[in-house]
Design an enzyme around this catalytic site. Structure first.
Site, PDB file in Angstrom:
ATOM      1  N   GLU A 103       9.928  -9.828  -4.747  1.00 19.69           N
ATOM      2  CA  GLU A 103      10.518  -8.574  -4.270  1.00 19.69           C
ATOM      3  C   GLU A 103      12.016  -8.742  -4.071  1.00 19.69           C
ATOM      4  O   GLU A 103      12.819  -7.901  -4.492  1.00 19.69           O
ATOM      5  CB  GLU A 103       9.875  -8.143  -2.949  1.00 19.69           C
ATOM      6  CG  GLU A 103       8.471  -7.628  -3.102  1.00 19.69           C
ATOM      7  CD  GLU A 103       7.802  -7.426  -1.762  1.00 19.69           C
ATOM      8  OE1 GLU A 103       8.159  -8.137  -0.793  1.00 19.69           O
ATOM      9  OE2 GLU A 103       6.915  -6.566  -1.668  1.00 19.69           O
ATOM     10  N   SER A 163       0.826  -1.219   0.000  1.00 23.45           N
ATOM     11  CA  SER A 163       0.000   0.000   0.000  1.00 23.45           C
ATOM     12  C   SER A 163       0.860   1.269   0.000  1.00 23.45           C
ATOM     13  O   SER A 163       0.431   2.302  -0.512  1.00 23.45           O
ATOM     14  CB  SER A 163      -0.916   0.005   1.228  1.00 23.45           C
ATOM     15  OG  SER A 163      -0.129   0.003   2.412  1.00 23.45           O
ATOM     16  N   LYS A 209      10.123  -8.255   5.466  1.00 22.36           N
ATOM     17  CA  LYS A 209       9.144  -7.993   4.410  1.00 22.36           C
ATOM     18  C   LYS A 209       8.312  -9.241   4.186  1.00 22.36           C
ATOM     19  O   LYS A 209       8.612 -10.291   4.746  1.00 22.36           O
ATOM     20  CB  LYS A 209       9.865  -7.607   3.111  1.00 22.36           C
ATOM     21  CG  LYS A 209      10.359  -6.164   3.117  1.00 22.36           C
ATOM     22  CD  LYS A 209      11.149  -5.819   1.854  1.00 22.36           C
ATOM     23  CE  LYS A 209      10.387  -6.097   0.602  1.00 22.36           C
ATOM     24  NZ  LYS A 209       9.087  -5.353   0.583  1.00 22.36           N
TER      25      LYS A 209
HETATM   26  O1  DER Z   1       4.805  -7.506   1.521  1.00 24.01           O
HETATM   27  C1  DER Z   1       5.716  -6.650   1.449  1.00 24.01           C
HETATM   28  O2  DER Z   1       6.938  -6.931   1.506  1.00 24.01           O
HETATM   29  C2  DER Z   1       5.299  -5.208   1.415  1.00 24.01           C
HETATM   30  O3  DER Z   1       6.297  -4.409   0.826  1.00 24.01           O
HETATM   31  C3  DER Z   1       5.085  -4.825   2.862  1.00 24.01           C
HETATM   32  O4  DER Z   1       6.229  -5.144   3.540  1.00 24.01           O
HETATM   33  C4  DER Z   1       4.763  -3.365   3.060  1.00 24.01           C
HETATM   34  O5  DER Z   1       3.433  -3.224   2.756  1.00 24.01           O
HETATM   35  P1  DER Z   1       2.639  -1.873   3.173  1.00 24.01           P
HETATM   36  O6  DER Z   1       3.383  -0.753   2.477  1.00 24.01           O
HETATM   37  O7  DER Z   1       1.263  -2.111   2.618  1.00 24.01           O
HETATM   38  O8  DER Z   1       2.683  -1.764   4.668  1.00 24.01           O
END
Ligand code: DER
Length: 224
Positions: free
Chosen positions: A105, A30, A96
């Site tokens: 990622e 997000s 993460k």
């Molecule tokens: O799933 C992931 O690695 C995302 O990058 C998470 O770590 C961060 O998600 P957010 O920005 O919705 O908090």
């Protein structure tokens, strides 16, 4: 709301590091959503970049907003990757995987010359581990893999998607492992990677070059 505002100022700040002609790793989550939106504005104003998405959801956003995409059949390196995180410690080590995209990622972030992490201030911690560590596991014989993970002193919890197990973009399961405090992230990551059936962990160690933290006071920069 205020949380979105903190994510948004960190995300929009990250666009300042984008230069014409760059190949960009597009993270997931997000906070990255706000980065993609701001990047799309710059693209519409003439910025020439290409991105590689780290999840199908990010790919959809990029397609919807008109960000040109490329893939690893055309390049095996990136100039810059921008991604979110669930926890960041003072050494810029990360947890993460909260969104289930950790494998793609890490593959994208690993080949970027520079990795910038964008978070709201709730993610900044002194020691990793409060956030349950996501671990990607091959579905076949997962019960036996869980037994091997239990030997590391943790109770892995199979992440669900409604009544069925959550399935990652790579057709694997995610187990959330509540270690509480991780004193030696490098050692834990090595131990986990040696467990048969484990594909990857949400420990992103010695990878981030800069963390942008959105708070009520604005955007704080954390450098290695
Ligand atoms: O799933 C992931 O690695 C995302 O990058 C998470 O770590 C961060 O998600 P957010 O920005 O919705 O908090």
């Amino acid at each position: 709301n205020q949380l979105d505002q903190k994510k948004r100022i960190a995300a929009e700040k990250a666009v300042e590091w984008i230069e014409d002609g760059m190949l960009i790793g597009l993270g997931s989550g997000s906070t990255v959503y706000w980065f993609i939106r701001k990047l799309a504005e710059r693209v519409h104003d003439g910025l020439r970049i290409q991105g590689i998405p780290s999840s199908k959801r990010t790919e959809q956003w990029a397609d919807e907003m008109g960000i040109p995409l490329t893939d690893f059949s055309k390049t095996d390196r990136l100039d810059l990757a921008i991604d979110g995180a669930d926890e960041v410690d003072p050494k810029l080590n990360l947890i993460k995987g909260g969104g289930g995209s950790l494998l793609r990622e890490k593959l994208v972030n690993q080949v970027a010359d520079k990795l910038i992490i964008i978070v709201d201030d709730s993610k900044a911690v002194l020691q990793l581990g409060q956030f349950p560590l996501p671990v990607e596991v091959v579905p076949f014989a997962w019960q036996t893999t869980v037994n091997r993970l239990r030997e590391l002193g943790v109770e892995p919890r199979l992440r669900m998607d409604g009544a069925r197990p959550f399935v990652s973009n790579n057709q694997n399961y995610i187990f959330d492992c509540a270690f509480q405090t991780i004193r030696d992230p490098q050692a834990l990551h090595r131990e986990l990677k040696q467990v048969l059936g484990v594909v990857e962990t949400g420990l992103f160690l010695n990878m981030a070059d800069l963390v942008l933290i959105g708070s009520e006071q604005g955007v704080q920069q954390l450098k290695k």
